[in-house]
Design a protein around this motif. Structure first.
Motif, PDB file in Angstrom:
ATOM      1  N   ILE A 120       8.970  -8.691 -52.589  1.00  8.28           N
ATOM      2  CA  ILE A 120       9.883  -9.993 -52.668  1.00  8.28           C
ATOM      3  C   ILE A 120       9.442 -11.166 -53.380  1.00  8.28           C
ATOM      4  O   ILE A 120       9.956 -12.108 -54.156  1.00  8.28           O
ATOM      5  CB  ILE A 120      10.668 -10.263 -51.815  1.00  8.28           C
ATOM      6  N   ALA A 121       8.291 -11.783 -52.301  1.00  5.83           N
ATOM      7  CA  ALA A 121       7.766 -12.869 -52.561  1.00  5.83           C
ATOM      8  C   ALA A 121       6.431 -13.463 -51.549  1.00  5.83           C
ATOM      9  O   ALA A 121       6.571 -12.616 -50.744  1.00  5.83           O
ATOM     10  CB  ALA A 121       8.780 -13.947 -52.248  1.00  5.83           C
ATOM     11  N   HIS A 122       5.617 -13.790 -52.917  1.00  7.71           N
ATOM     12  CA  HIS A 122       4.256 -14.258 -52.404  1.00  7.71           C
ATOM     13  C   HIS A 122       4.548 -15.726 -51.358  1.00  7.71           C
ATOM     14  O   HIS A 122       4.706 -16.165 -52.284  1.00  7.71           O
ATOM     15  CB  HIS A 122       3.127 -13.929 -53.357  1.00  7.71           C
ATOM     16  N   VAL A 123       4.464 -15.869 -50.027  1.00  8.43           N
ATOM     17  CA  VAL A 123       4.793 -17.052 -49.933  1.00  8.43           C
ATOM     18  C   VAL A 123       3.720 -18.390 -49.128  1.00  8.43           C
ATOM     19  O   VAL A 123       3.927 -19.482 -48.646  1.00  8.43           O
ATOM     20  CB  VAL A 123       5.743 -17.228 -48.452  1.00  8.43           C
ATOM     21  N   GLY A 124       2.113 -17.523 -48.497  1.00 10.18           N
ATOM     22  CA  GLY A 124       0.943 -18.251 -48.823  1.00 10.18           C
ATOM     23  C   GLY A 124       0.101 -17.334 -48.483  1.00 10.18           C
ATOM     24  O   GLY A 124      -0.151 -16.500 -48.617  1.00 10.18           O
ATOM     25  N   ASP A 125      -1.404 -18.375 -48.622  1.00 11.99           N
ATOM     26  CA  ASP A 125      -2.732 -17.669 -48.656  1.00 11.99           C
ATOM     27  C   ASP A 125      -3.488 -18.425 -47.673  1.00 11.99           C
ATOM     28  O   ASP A 125      -3.277 -20.052 -47.497  1.00 11.99           O
ATOM     29  CB  ASP A 125      -3.144 -18.113 -49.447  1.00 11.99           C
ATOM     30  N   ALA A 126      -3.589 -17.781 -46.974  1.00 12.87           N
ATOM     31  CA  ALA A 126      -4.545 -18.073 -45.657  1.00 12.87           C
ATOM     32  C   ALA A 126      -6.363 -18.396 -45.343  1.00 12.87           C
ATOM     33  O   ALA A 126      -6.470 -16.711 -46.000  1.00 12.87           O
ATOM     34  CB  ALA A 126      -4.544 -18.730 -44.347  1.00 12.87           C
ATOM     35  N   PRO A 127      -7.347 -19.333 -46.833  1.00 16.39           N
ATOM     36  CA  PRO A 127      -8.468 -19.123 -46.619  1.00 16.39           C
ATOM     37  C   PRO A 127      -9.500 -18.950 -45.251  1.00 16.39           C
ATOM     38  O   PRO A 127      -8.816 -19.546 -44.680  1.00 16.39           O
ATOM     39  CB  PRO A 127      -9.038 -19.945 -47.572  1.00 16.39           C
ATOM     40  N   SER A 128     -11.298 -18.091 -45.568  1.00 20.36           N
ATOM     41  CA  SER A 128     -11.645 -18.778 -44.142  1.00 20.36           C
ATOM     42  C   SER A 128     -12.932 -19.636 -44.787  1.00 20.36           C
ATOM     43  O   SER A 128     -12.837 -19.932 -46.157  1.00 20.36           O
ATOM     44  CB  SER A 128     -12.138 -17.477 -44.276  1.00 20.36           C
ATOM     45  N   GLN A 229     -11.307 -22.218 -55.614  1.00 17.37           N
ATOM     46  CA  GLN A 229     -11.507 -23.442 -55.736  1.00 17.37           C
ATOM     47  C   GLN A 229     -11.121 -24.165 -54.004  1.00 17.37           C
ATOM     48  O   GLN A 229     -10.811 -23.216 -53.481  1.00 17.37           O
ATOM     49  CB  GLN A 229     -10.246 -24.714 -56.283  1.00 17.37           C
ATOM     50  N   ARG A 230     -11.744 -25.516 -54.566  1.00 16.56           N
ATOM     51  CA  ARG A 230     -11.479 -26.399 -53.014  1.00 16.56           C
ATOM     52  C   ARG A 230     -10.509 -26.043 -52.352  1.00 16.56           C
ATOM     53  O   ARG A 230      -9.225 -25.960 -52.695  1.00 16.56           O
ATOM     54  CB  ARG A 230     -11.976 -27.446 -53.330  1.00 16.56           C
ATOM     55  N   SER A 231     -10.034 -26.173 -50.902  1.00 17.69           N
ATOM     56  CA  SER A 231      -9.082 -26.237 -50.537  1.00 17.69           C
ATOM     57  C   SER A 231      -7.898 -27.702 -50.072  1.00 17.69           C
ATOM     58  O   SER A 231      -9.286 -28.807 -49.338  1.00 17.69           O
ATOM     59  CB  SER A 231      -8.912 -24.937 -49.465  1.00 17.69           C
ATOM     60  N   PRO A 232      -7.411 -27.565 -50.086  1.00 18.24           N
ATOM     61  CA  PRO A 232      -7.009 -28.961 -49.944  1.00 18.24           C
ATOM     62  C   PRO A 232      -6.600 -29.014 -48.396  1.00 18.24           C
ATOM     63  O   PRO A 232      -6.347 -29.980 -47.810  1.00 18.24           O
ATOM     64  CB  PRO A 232      -5.025 -29.113 -50.509  1.00 18.24           C
ATOM     65  N   LEU A 233      -6.546 -27.637 -47.631  1.00 21.09           N
ATOM     66  CA  LEU A 233      -6.125 -28.013 -45.915  1.00 21.09           C
ATOM     67  C   LEU A 233      -8.283 -28.306 -45.466  1.00 21.09           C
ATOM     68  O   LEU A 233      -8.276 -28.926 -44.412  1.00 21.09           O
ATOM     69  CB  LEU A 233      -6.348 -26.275 -46.088  1.00 21.09           C
ATOM     70  N   LEU A 237     -14.935 -29.496 -48.200  1.00 21.17           N
ATOM     71  CA  LEU A 237     -15.924 -27.731 -48.656  1.00 21.17           C
ATOM     72  C   LEU A 237     -15.568 -27.034 -50.251  1.00 21.17           C
ATOM     73  O   LEU A 237     -15.180 -27.380 -50.328  1.00 21.17           O
ATOM     74  CB  LEU A 237     -15.281 -26.892 -47.520  1.00 21.17           C
ATOM     75  N   PRO A 238     -16.964 -27.380 -50.756  1.00 18.00           N
ATOM     76  CA  PRO A 238     -17.111 -26.604 -51.480  1.00 18.00           C
ATOM     77  C   PRO A 238     -16.034 -24.547 -51.384  1.00 18.00           C
ATOM     78  O   PRO A 238     -16.686 -24.795 -50.867  1.00 18.00           O
ATOM     79  CB  PRO A 238     -18.507 -26.993 -52.286  1.00 18.00           C
ATOM     80  N   ALA A 239     -16.455 -24.553 -52.775  1.00 14.20           N
ATOM     81  CA  ALA A 239     -15.702 -22.958 -52.719  1.00 14.20           C
ATOM     82  C   ALA A 239     -16.928 -22.545 -52.876  1.00 14.20           C
ATOM     83  O   ALA A 239     -17.785 -22.594 -53.612  1.00 14.20           O
ATOM     84  CB  ALA A 239     -14.657 -23.435 -54.084  1.00 14.20           C
ATOM     85  N   ILE A 240     -16.933 -21.122 -52.252  1.00 15.63           N
ATOM     86  CA  ILE A 240     -17.865 -20.198 -52.619  1.00 15.63           C
ATOM     87  C   ILE A 240     -18.485 -19.359 -53.837  1.00 15.63           C
ATOM     88  O   ILE A 240     -19.356 -18.964 -54.010  1.00 15.63           O
ATOM     89  CB  ILE A 240     -18.189 -19.077 -51.235  1.00 15.63           C
ATOM     90  N   ALA A 241     -16.878 -19.695 -54.817  1.00 12.44           N
ATOM     91  CA  ALA A 241     -16.981 -18.420 -55.378  1.00 12.44           C
ATOM     92  C   ALA A 241     -17.658 -20.031 -56.256  1.00 12.44           C
ATOM     93  O   ALA A 241     -18.665 -19.766 -58.073  1.00 12.44           O
ATOM     94  CB  ALA A 241     -15.698 -18.898 -56.422  1.00 12.44           C
ATOM     95  N   ASP A 242     -18.352 -20.817 -56.467  1.00 12.91           N
ATOM     96  CA  ASP A 242     -19.195 -22.282 -57.175  1.00 12.91           C
ATOM     97  C   ASP A 242     -20.430 -21.480 -57.270  1.00 12.91           C
ATOM     98  O   ASP A 242     -21.139 -21.031 -58.410  1.00 12.91           O
ATOM     99  CB  ASP A 242     -19.676 -23.437 -56.945  1.00 12.91           C
ATOM    100  N   VAL A 243     -20.437 -20.641 -56.354  1.00  9.68           N
ATOM    101  CA  VAL A 243     -22.510 -20.078 -56.625  1.00  9.68           C
ATOM    102  C   VAL A 243     -22.241 -18.836 -56.564  1.00  9.68           C
ATOM    103  O   VAL A 243     -22.863 -17.997 -57.260  1.00  9.68           O
ATOM    104  CB  VAL A 243     -23.197 -20.171 -54.790  1.00  9.68           C
ATOM    105  N   LEU A 244     -21.284 -17.739 -56.163  1.00 11.28           N
ATOM    106  CA  LEU A 244     -20.611 -16.693 -56.789  1.00 11.28           C
ATOM    107  C   LEU A 244     -19.501 -16.469 -57.087  1.00 11.28           C
ATOM    108  O   LEU A 244     -18.399 -16.381 -56.792  1.00 11.28           O
ATOM    109  CB  LEU A 244     -20.851 -15.637 -55.381  1.00 11.28           C
TER     110      LEU A 244
END
Length: 324
Positions: A120-128, A229-233, A237-244
């Motif tokens: 039905i719906a994707h409503v949220g994501d919680a990064p670590s 990408q960087r999280s607004p939360l 903090l930089p994204a690990i994806a900047d390196v990997l």
């Protein structure tokens, strides 16, 4: 009877037969909707559900009643939702654990995440966030990878248990970084934090809302966030994806119904969910839970879950990961 009279009579009969179905459809929702949360009350998924349900209820013109059905890593509640009538009165708030990781790590699940559910719906994501002790020589993700490569097999990472998203995130990091780090499972990341602070543990990928207070209090160092990408939360903090490049690990939250849920009801619940998570008050509450709101179509949600499940299945298979 004249031909015109027969035609009118036939038309009236058809209309009369269609009215009950039309009235039933217009009447939905004519009673409260059960929202199954397959995890205990008070946890992140439960708090998300309670934040979302009130605003969604307003949009749908009814009440969403939270029904916590924890157990078996979310499988018990998910199975109840899969076997419920497809009438729009039972929904499931699913997560990465129930629909991405669960099928890959447990071949005996009583449900099929694709066959038995209507997305039905994707409503949220919680990064670590990637946490290290203040005593660590690494100040950045790149420096930590170099440090690990110079000390193969000498460093360790903590997790909240075998087969959890915390372990899988670390294993994904190891695979992409090309490092060997020993796994030390705990019964929850909260129990690992003291050992991380003391330096007995070298790294932990913890949920953002539980990890950041230790960083902001100066007890730990955060090197990066697991979103693309960087999280607004935690914008500092930089994204690990900047390196990997491409590295990403989120706990997603999404709504499902039983398979066969009528398309018009799917569309109405999807619209209500999108409107609810776009509400400023809801967004503010979710940010305090460390959750970034998400919106989109049912098809986009299904495609995201399929891609996420394939990623974790690959890691689970290659790393021979088993659950507790």
């Amino acid at each position: 009877m004249k031909r015109s009279s027969l035609l009118r009579a036939g038309a009236l009969a058809l209309c009369a037969a269609a009215l009950p179905a039309a009235w039933a459809q217009q009447a939905w929702p004519g009673k409260p909707i059960r929202l199954i949360v397959p995890f205990p009350a008070g946890g992140a998924t439960d708090l998300f559900a309670r934040t979302l349900s009130q605003k969604m209820g307003e949009k749908l013109g009814t009440t969403l009643v939270i029904d916590n059905k924890p157990g078996a890593g979310g499988a018990i509640g998910s199975d109840l939702a899969a076997k419920a009538p497809a009438d729009g009165y039972t929904l499931l708030l699913a997560t990465t654990s129930t629909h991405s990781i669960g099928p890959a790590i447990n071949a005996k699940l009583p449900y099929d995440t694709v066959r038995d559910f209507a997305p039905i719906a994707h409503v949220g994501d919680a990064p670590s966030i990637m946490l290290v002790p203040n005593s660590s020589p690494a100040k950045t993700v790149r420096e930590w990878i170099e440090y690990a490569k110079k000390n193969p097999g000498k460093l360790n990472y903590a997790s909240s248990g075998n087969g959890t998203i915390v372990q899988l995130t670390a294993e994904l990091f190891k695979a992409q970084a090309g490092v060997f780090v020993t796994h030390i499972p705990y019964k929850g990341t909260a129990l690992a934090i003291p050992d991380l602070i003391s330096g007995k543990i070298d790294v932990l990928f913890d949920a953002l809302p539980t990890g950041m207070p230790h960083v902001r209090d100066g007890r730990l160092r955060a090197l990066g966030v697991t979103s693309l990408q960087r999280s607004p939360l935690a914008p500092e903090l930089p994204a690990i994806a900047d390196v990997l490049p491409g590295f990403e690990s989120n706990t997603w939250f999404g709504l499902y119904g039983p398979k066969g849920l009528p398309a018009d009801l799917v569309a109405r619940v999807n619209a209500a969910a999108n409107e609810a998570v776009s509400d400023p008050e809801v967004r503010d509450k979710l940010s305090k839970l460390g959750i970034a709101p998400a919106t989109g179509t049912p098809a986009q949600f299904a495609a995201m879950v399929a891609q996420d499940a394939a990623k974790w299945k690959k890691i689970i298979t290659e790393r021979k990961i088993i659950s507790d």
